[in-house]
Design a protein around this motif. Structure first.
Motif, PDB file in Angstrom:
ATOM      1  N   ASN A  99      -9.347 -22.772  25.120  1.00 39.72           N
ATOM      2  CA  ASN A  99      -9.122 -24.150  24.723  1.00 39.72           C
ATOM      3  C   ASN A  99     -10.052 -24.465  23.552  1.00 39.72           C
ATOM      4  N   ILE A 101     -11.427 -27.555  21.415  1.00 44.07           N
ATOM      5  CA  ILE A 101     -11.441 -29.015  21.575  1.00 44.07           C
ATOM      6  C   ILE A 101     -11.143 -29.785  20.295  1.00 44.07           C
ATOM      7  N   ASP A 102     -11.248 -29.163  19.131  1.00 44.22           N
ATOM      8  CA  ASP A 102     -10.926 -29.962  17.949  1.00 44.22           C
ATOM      9  C   ASP A 102      -9.641 -29.549  17.235  1.00 44.22           C
ATOM     10  N   GLU A 105      -4.040 -26.468  18.565  1.00 42.10           N
ATOM     11  CA  GLU A 105      -3.088 -25.405  18.218  1.00 42.10           C
ATOM     12  C   GLU A 105      -3.774 -24.045  18.132  1.00 42.10           C
ATOM     13  N   LEU A 111      -6.048 -29.554  28.252  1.00 41.49           N
ATOM     14  CA  LEU A 111      -6.318 -30.166  29.552  1.00 41.49           C
ATOM     15  C   LEU A 111      -5.583 -31.494  29.673  1.00 41.49           C
ATOM     16  N   PRO A 112      -5.044 -31.758  30.852  1.00 38.31           N
ATOM     17  CA  PRO A 112      -4.424 -33.067  31.076  1.00 38.31           C
ATOM     18  C   PRO A 112      -5.475 -34.085  31.526  1.00 38.31           C
ATOM     19  N   ALA A 113      -5.114 -35.345  31.554  1.00 37.73           N
ATOM     20  CA  ALA A 113      -5.950 -36.369  32.181  1.00 37.73           C
ATOM     21  C   ALA A 113      -5.684 -36.272  33.685  1.00 37.73           C
ATOM     22  N   SER A 125      -0.195 -35.099  30.822  1.00 39.53           N
ATOM     23  CA  SER A 125      -0.427 -34.558  29.494  1.00 39.53           C
ATOM     24  C   SER A 125       0.595 -35.092  28.504  1.00 39.53           C
ATOM     25  N   GLY A 127       0.706 -33.335  25.709  1.00 38.87           N
ATOM     26  CA  GLY A 127       0.771 -32.134  24.867  1.00 38.87           C
ATOM     27  C   GLY A 127      -0.041 -32.278  23.595  1.00 38.87           C
ATOM     28  N   ALA A 129      -0.526 -35.112  21.926  1.00 39.11           N
ATOM     29  CA  ALA A 129      -0.097 -36.219  21.060  1.00 39.11           C
ATOM     30  C   ALA A 129      -1.060 -37.404  21.137  1.00 39.11           C
ATOM     31  N   SER A 130      -1.456 -37.777  22.352  1.00 40.52           N
ATOM     32  CA  SER A 130      -2.352 -38.914  22.508  1.00 40.52           C
ATOM     33  C   SER A 130      -3.122 -38.818  23.830  1.00 40.52           C
ATOM     34  N   LEU A 132      -5.458 -40.588  24.805  1.00 43.19           N
ATOM     35  CA  LEU A 132      -5.684 -41.934  25.351  1.00 43.19           C
ATOM     36  C   LEU A 132      -4.471 -42.426  26.138  1.00 43.19           C
ATOM     37  N   ALA A 134      -2.365 -40.424  27.653  1.00 44.52           N
ATOM     38  CA  ALA A 134      -2.373 -39.597  28.880  1.00 44.52           C
ATOM     39  C   ALA A 134      -3.286 -40.257  29.910  1.00 44.52           C
ATOM     40  N   ARG A 138      -2.182 -41.926  33.483  1.00 48.36           N
ATOM     41  CA  ARG A 138      -2.866 -41.438  34.691  1.00 48.36           C
ATOM     42  C   ARG A 138      -3.437 -42.612  35.496  1.00 48.36           C
TER      43      ARG A 138
END
Ligand SMILES: C[C@@]1(CC(=O)O)c2cc3[nH]c(cc4nc(cc5[nH]c(cc(n2)[C@H]1CCC(=O)O)[C@@](C)(CC(=O)O)[C@@H]5CCC(=O)O)C(CC(=O)O)=C4CCC(=O)O)c(CCC(=O)O)c3CC(=O)O
Ligand SMILES: NC(=O)C1=CN([C@@H]2O[C@H](COP(=O)(O)OP(=O)(O)OC[C@H]3O[C@@H](n4cnc5c(N)ncnc54)[C@H](O)[C@@H]3O)[C@@H](O)[C@H]2O)C=CC1
Length: 208
Positions: A99, A101-102, A105, A111-113, A125, A127, A129-130, A132, A134, A138
Protein backbone atom coordinates in the motif's frame (compact mmCIF):
# COMPACT_ATOMS: atom_id res chain seq x y z
CA UNK A 1 -12.58 -2.82 -9.86
CA UNK A 2 -10.91 -3.79 -6.57
CA UNK A 3 -11.32 -7.27 -5.09
CA UNK A 4 -12.49 -6.94 -1.45
CA UNK A 5 -11.15 -9.39 1.11
CA UNK A 6 -10.93 -9.92 4.92
CA UNK A 7 -7.37 -10.97 5.75
CA UNK A 8 -6.26 -13.03 8.72
CA UNK A 9 -2.84 -11.49 9.37
CA UNK A 10 -2.30 -12.78 12.91
CA UNK A 11 1.43 -13.44 13.33
CA UNK A 12 2.22 -12.34 9.78
CA UNK A 13 5.05 -9.90 9.20
CA UNK A 14 3.96 -6.36 8.40
CA UNK A 15 6.56 -3.72 7.52
CA UNK A 16 5.66 -0.03 7.69
CA UNK A 17 7.94 2.72 6.39
CA UNK A 18 7.21 5.97 8.23
CA UNK A 19 6.01 6.80 11.72
CA UNK A 20 3.86 9.90 11.23
CA UNK A 21 0.16 10.44 11.73
CA UNK A 22 -0.97 8.50 8.70
CA UNK A 23 1.47 5.62 9.26
CA UNK A 24 0.21 5.35 12.84
CA UNK A 25 -3.39 4.95 11.68
CA UNK A 26 -2.32 2.03 9.50
CA UNK A 27 -0.13 0.61 12.32
CA UNK A 28 -3.02 0.71 14.81
CA UNK A 29 -5.15 -1.42 12.51
CA UNK A 30 -2.26 -3.88 12.04
CA UNK A 31 -1.75 -4.21 15.81
CA UNK A 32 -5.48 -4.70 16.36
CA UNK A 33 -5.46 -7.47 13.76
CA UNK A 34 -2.55 -9.24 15.50
CA UNK A 35 0.16 -8.74 12.88
CA UNK A 36 3.84 -8.76 13.81
CA UNK A 37 4.72 -5.16 13.01
CA UNK A 38 8.12 -3.68 12.16
CA UNK A 39 8.24 0.10 11.69
CA UNK A 40 11.14 1.75 9.91
CA UNK A 41 11.35 5.49 10.55
CA UNK A 42 13.81 8.00 11.98
CA UNK A 43 11.05 10.02 13.59
CA UNK A 44 7.95 8.78 15.31
CA UNK A 45 4.92 10.11 17.18
CA UNK A 46 4.40 9.69 20.93
CA UNK A 47 2.03 6.87 20.11
CA UNK A 48 4.75 5.08 18.17
CA UNK A 49 7.13 5.37 21.15
CA UNK A 50 4.50 3.86 23.43
CA UNK A 51 3.82 0.94 21.10
CA UNK A 52 7.56 0.35 20.87
CA UNK A 53 8.08 0.49 24.66
CA UNK A 54 5.23 -1.93 25.29
CA UNK A 55 6.57 -4.33 22.67
CA UNK A 56 3.55 -4.02 20.37
CA UNK A 57 5.81 -3.08 17.48
CA UNK A 58 9.48 -3.41 16.59
CA UNK A 59 10.78 0.05 15.69
CA UNK A 60 13.98 0.50 13.70
CA UNK A 61 14.95 4.18 14.05
CA UNK A 62 16.54 4.71 10.69
CA UNK A 63 15.73 5.51 7.08
CA UNK A 64 14.34 2.86 4.74
CA UNK A 65 16.89 0.55 3.10
CA UNK A 66 16.53 -1.62 0.02
CA UNK A 67 15.49 -5.18 1.01
CA UNK A 68 13.69 -3.99 4.17
CA UNK A 69 10.45 -5.37 2.78
CA UNK A 70 11.96 -8.70 1.77
CA UNK A 71 10.37 -10.97 4.40
CA UNK A 72 7.11 -9.02 4.68
CA UNK A 73 3.67 -10.38 3.97
CA UNK A 74 2.23 -6.86 3.84
CA UNK A 75 4.03 -3.54 3.28
CA UNK A 76 3.03 0.09 3.84
CA UNK A 77 4.99 2.81 2.06
CA UNK A 78 3.84 5.50 4.51
CA UNK A 79 6.57 8.15 4.59
CA UNK A 80 6.02 11.79 3.58
CA UNK A 81 8.60 11.36 0.82
CA UNK A 82 6.88 10.53 -2.44
CA UNK A 83 10.08 9.28 -4.08
CA UNK A 84 10.87 6.94 -1.16
CA UNK A 85 7.31 5.58 -1.18
CA UNK A 86 7.57 4.97 -4.91
CA UNK A 87 10.86 3.08 -4.52
CA UNK A 88 9.46 0.95 -1.71
CA UNK A 89 6.49 -0.05 -3.84
CA UNK A 90 8.85 -0.90 -6.70
CA UNK A 91 11.09 -2.99 -4.45
CA UNK A 92 8.31 -5.37 -3.44
CA UNK A 93 7.64 -8.62 -5.27
CA UNK A 94 4.39 -9.01 -7.17
CA UNK A 95 3.34 -11.67 -4.63
CA UNK A 96 3.50 -9.18 -1.73
CA UNK A 97 0.73 -6.85 -0.60
CA UNK A 98 1.80 -3.22 -0.82
CA UNK A 99 0.00 0.00 0.00
CA UNK A 100 1.37 3.39 -1.00
CA UNK A 101 -0.25 6.14 1.08
CA UNK A 102 0.34 9.00 -1.33
CA UNK A 103 -0.10 7.32 -4.73
CA UNK A 104 -2.52 4.46 -4.45
CA UNK A 105 -1.99 3.38 -8.06
CA UNK A 106 1.61 2.47 -7.13
CA UNK A 107 0.45 -0.13 -4.60
CA UNK A 108 -1.82 -3.14 -5.07
CA UNK A 109 -4.41 -2.52 -2.34
CA UNK A 110 -6.15 0.35 -0.54
CA UNK A 111 -7.66 0.41 2.92
CA UNK A 112 -11.37 0.97 3.43
CA UNK A 113 -12.93 3.05 6.21
CA UNK A 114 -13.69 0.48 8.89
CA UNK A 115 -16.03 0.05 11.83
CA UNK A 116 -15.81 -2.99 14.13
CA UNK A 117 -18.38 -4.13 16.62
CA UNK A 118 -17.84 -7.58 18.01
CA UNK A 119 -17.78 -10.01 15.12
CA UNK A 120 -19.20 -7.43 12.73
CA UNK A 121 -16.96 -5.43 10.41
CA UNK A 122 -18.26 -2.64 8.20
CA UNK A 123 -15.77 -1.64 5.51
CA UNK A 124 -16.46 1.09 2.98
CA UNK A 125 -14.25 1.93 0.04
CA UNK A 126 -14.55 4.42 -2.77
CA UNK A 127 -11.55 2.84 -4.50
CA UNK A 128 -9.46 5.91 -3.73
CA UNK A 129 -11.97 8.44 -5.10
CA UNK A 130 -12.82 10.07 -1.77
CA UNK A 131 -11.58 8.73 1.60
CA UNK A 132 -13.76 11.33 3.31
CA UNK A 133 -16.91 10.05 1.63
CA UNK A 134 -15.91 6.47 2.53
CA UNK A 135 -15.67 7.61 6.15
CA UNK A 136 -19.01 9.40 6.02
CA UNK A 137 -20.85 6.41 4.54
CA UNK A 138 -19.20 4.19 7.16
CA UNK A 139 -20.36 6.50 9.96
CA UNK A 140 -23.91 6.67 8.59
CA UNK A 141 -24.12 2.88 8.34
CA UNK A 142 -22.57 2.39 11.80
CA UNK A 143 -25.10 4.85 13.24
CA UNK A 144 -27.93 2.56 12.14
CA UNK A 145 -26.63 -0.34 14.25
CA UNK A 146 -28.01 -0.70 17.76
CA UNK A 147 -26.50 -1.84 21.08
CA UNK A 148 -27.77 -5.35 20.52
CA UNK A 149 -25.81 -5.96 17.32
CA UNK A 150 -22.78 -7.47 19.03
CA UNK A 151 -24.78 -9.88 21.23
CA UNK A 152 -27.08 -10.77 18.37
CA UNK A 153 -24.18 -11.68 16.12
CA UNK A 154 -22.50 -13.68 18.88
CA UNK A 155 -25.76 -15.60 19.24
CA UNK A 156 -25.91 -16.26 15.48
CA UNK A 157 -22.29 -17.44 15.58
CA UNK A 158 -22.83 -19.86 18.44
CA UNK A 159 -26.06 -21.22 16.99
CA UNK A 160 -24.49 -21.66 13.57
CA UNK A 161 -21.55 -23.62 15.02
CA UNK A 162 -23.98 -25.98 16.76
CA UNK A 163 -26.22 -26.29 13.71
CA UNK A 164 -23.22 -27.14 11.52
CA UNK A 165 -22.24 -29.82 14.05
CA UNK A 166 -25.69 -31.30 14.64
CA UNK A 167 -27.51 -31.02 11.32
CA UNK A 168 -25.95 -32.92 8.44
CA UNK A 169 -28.39 -32.57 5.50
CA UNK A 170 -27.60 -29.31 3.66
CA UNK A 171 -31.28 -28.52 3.05
CA UNK A 172 -32.05 -28.96 6.77
CA UNK A 173 -29.13 -26.80 7.72
CA UNK A 174 -30.39 -24.03 5.45
CA UNK A 175 -33.87 -24.25 7.06
CA UNK A 176 -32.35 -23.83 10.51
CA UNK A 177 -30.05 -20.99 9.51
CA UNK A 178 -32.88 -19.13 7.76
CA UNK A 179 -35.12 -19.57 10.77
CA UNK A 180 -32.42 -18.01 12.95
CA UNK A 181 -32.91 -14.69 11.16
CA UNK A 182 -36.50 -14.42 12.43
CA UNK A 183 -36.94 -11.03 14.09
CA UNK A 184 -37.88 -12.60 17.41
CA UNK A 185 -34.21 -13.52 18.03
CA UNK A 186 -33.41 -9.86 18.36
CA UNK A 187 -34.89 -10.25 21.87
CA UNK A 188 -32.17 -11.07 24.36
CA UNK A 189 -34.43 -13.31 26.48
CA UNK A 190 -35.51 -15.41 23.50
CA UNK A 191 -31.90 -15.79 22.41
CA UNK A 192 -30.89 -17.08 25.83
CA UNK A 193 -33.73 -19.61 25.90
CA UNK A 194 -32.89 -20.78 22.39
CA UNK A 195 -29.21 -21.30 23.23
CA UNK A 196 -30.27 -23.52 26.11
CA UNK A 197 -32.63 -25.55 23.92
CA UNK A 198 -30.85 -25.90 20.63
CA UNK A 199 -32.32 -29.35 19.86
CA UNK A 200 -35.83 -27.95 20.23
CA UNK A 201 -34.95 -25.06 17.94
CA UNK A 202 -33.66 -27.49 15.30
CA UNK A 203 -36.79 -29.68 15.51
CA UNK A 204 -39.10 -26.69 15.23
CA UNK A 205 -37.15 -25.33 12.29
CA UNK A 206 -37.46 -28.61 10.40
CA UNK A 207 -41.13 -29.29 11.11
CA UNK A 208 -42.73 -25.87 11.04
C1 LIG B 1 -6.36 5.28 -1.68
C2 LIG B 1 -6.17 5.27 -0.16
C3 LIG B 1 -4.92 4.47 0.07
C4 LIG B 1 -4.76 3.99 1.50
O1 LIG B 1 -4.32 4.79 2.33
O2 LIG B 1 -5.05 2.81 1.75
C5 LIG B 1 -6.02 6.65 0.40
C6 LIG B 1 -5.22 7.62 -0.19
C7 LIG B 1 -5.11 8.97 0.15
N1 LIG B 1 -5.77 9.54 1.21
C8 LIG B 1 -5.51 10.88 1.19
C9 LIG B 1 -6.04 11.81 2.08
C10 LIG B 1 -6.87 11.53 3.18
N2 LIG B 1 -7.17 10.27 3.70
C11 LIG B 1 -7.93 10.40 4.80
C12 LIG B 1 -8.42 9.35 5.61
C13 LIG B 1 -8.46 7.99 5.30
N3 LIG B 1 -7.94 7.44 4.17
C14 LIG B 1 -8.28 6.14 4.08
C15 LIG B 1 -8.01 5.34 3.00
C16 LIG B 1 -7.40 5.66 1.80
N4 LIG B 1 -6.72 6.81 1.58
C17 LIG B 1 -7.38 4.74 0.62
C18 LIG B 1 -8.67 4.82 -0.19
C19 LIG B 1 -9.94 4.75 0.61
C20 LIG B 1 -11.14 4.66 -0.28
O3 LIG B 1 -11.42 3.55 -0.70
O4 LIG B 1 -11.77 5.66 -0.57
C21 LIG B 1 -9.12 5.71 5.25
C22 LIG B 1 -10.55 5.47 4.73
C23 LIG B 1 -8.66 4.41 5.89
C24 LIG B 1 -7.33 4.42 6.61
O5 LIG B 1 -6.43 5.19 6.30
O6 LIG B 1 -7.23 3.59 7.53
C25 LIG B 1 -9.01 6.94 6.20
C26 LIG B 1 -10.27 7.31 6.98
C27 LIG B 1 -10.36 6.38 8.17
C28 LIG B 1 -11.30 6.76 9.26
O7 LIG B 1 -11.84 7.86 9.35
O8 LIG B 1 -11.50 5.87 10.10
C29 LIG B 1 -8.16 11.79 5.01
C30 LIG B 1 -9.01 12.35 6.10
C31 LIG B 1 -8.26 12.50 7.39
O9 LIG B 1 -7.03 12.28 7.45
O10 LIG B 1 -8.89 12.94 8.36
C32 LIG B 1 -7.48 12.51 4.01
C33 LIG B 1 -7.46 14.04 3.77
C34 LIG B 1 -8.63 14.43 2.87
C35 LIG B 1 -8.48 14.05 1.40
O11 LIG B 1 -7.45 14.35 0.81
O12 LIG B 1 -9.44 13.46 0.85
C36 LIG B 1 -4.60 11.17 0.13
C37 LIG B 1 -4.10 12.52 -0.26
C38 LIG B 1 -2.76 12.83 0.40
C39 LIG B 1 -2.25 14.20 -0.01
O13 LIG B 1 -2.52 14.62 -1.11
O14 LIG B 1 -1.57 14.81 0.83
C40 LIG B 1 -4.34 9.94 -0.51
C41 LIG B 1 -3.40 9.68 -1.68
C42 LIG B 1 -4.10 9.35 -2.95
O15 LIG B 1 -5.23 9.79 -3.17
O16 LIG B 1 -3.44 8.68 -3.74
N1 LIG C 1 -3.40 7.41 2.56
C1 LIG C 1 -3.86 8.20 3.49
O1 LIG C 1 -4.74 7.81 4.23
C2 LIG C 1 -3.30 9.59 3.63
C3 LIG C 1 -2.09 9.91 3.05
N2 LIG C 1 -1.53 11.14 3.23
C4 LIG C 1 -0.15 11.29 2.70
O2 LIG C 1 0.69 10.75 3.73
C5 LIG C 1 1.92 11.48 3.82
C6 LIG C 1 2.46 11.38 5.25
O3 LIG C 1 1.62 12.03 6.13
P1 LIG C 1 1.93 12.11 7.69
O4 LIG C 1 1.98 10.76 8.30
O5 LIG C 1 0.96 13.06 8.28
O6 LIG C 1 3.42 12.76 7.70
P2 LIG C 1 4.43 13.03 8.89
O7 LIG C 1 5.26 14.19 8.49
O8 LIG C 1 3.70 13.06 10.20
O9 LIG C 1 5.35 11.72 8.92
C7 LIG C 1 6.23 11.38 7.93
C8 LIG C 1 7.03 10.18 8.43
O10 LIG C 1 7.82 9.67 7.35
C9 LIG C 1 9.07 9.27 7.90
N3 LIG C 1 10.10 9.21 6.83
C10 LIG C 1 10.47 10.18 5.96
N4 LIG C 1 11.44 9.73 5.14
C11 LIG C 1 11.66 8.43 5.49
C12 LIG C 1 12.55 7.42 5.00
N5 LIG C 1 13.41 7.64 3.99
N6 LIG C 1 12.50 6.19 5.59
C13 LIG C 1 11.66 5.94 6.61
N7 LIG C 1 10.79 6.87 7.11
C14 LIG C 1 10.81 8.08 6.56
C15 LIG C 1 9.37 10.29 8.97
O11 LIG C 1 10.32 9.76 9.92
C16 LIG C 1 8.00 10.52 9.57
O12 LIG C 1 7.76 9.60 10.63
C17 LIG C 1 1.53 12.89 3.37
O13 LIG C 1 2.66 13.45 2.73
C18 LIG C 1 0.34 12.68 2.43
O14 LIG C 1 0.80 12.70 1.09
C19 LIG C 1 -2.17 12.10 3.96
C20 LIG C 1 -3.40 11.86 4.54
C21 LIG C 1 -4.04 10.56 4.43
Amino acid sequence: MYYPIMLDIRGRKAVVAGGGQVACRKIKALIDAGATVTVISVHGSEQLKKWSETGQIHWLRRAWKRNDAEAAFIVFAATDDREVNKQIAEQTRSSQLVNNIDRYEEGNFVLPAVFHRGRLTLAVSTGGASPLLARRIRDEAAGRLNDQTEDYLEFLFQMRQEIKRKVTRPADKTLCLRNLLDRKYREKQIREQTLHHIDTFIKESLFQ
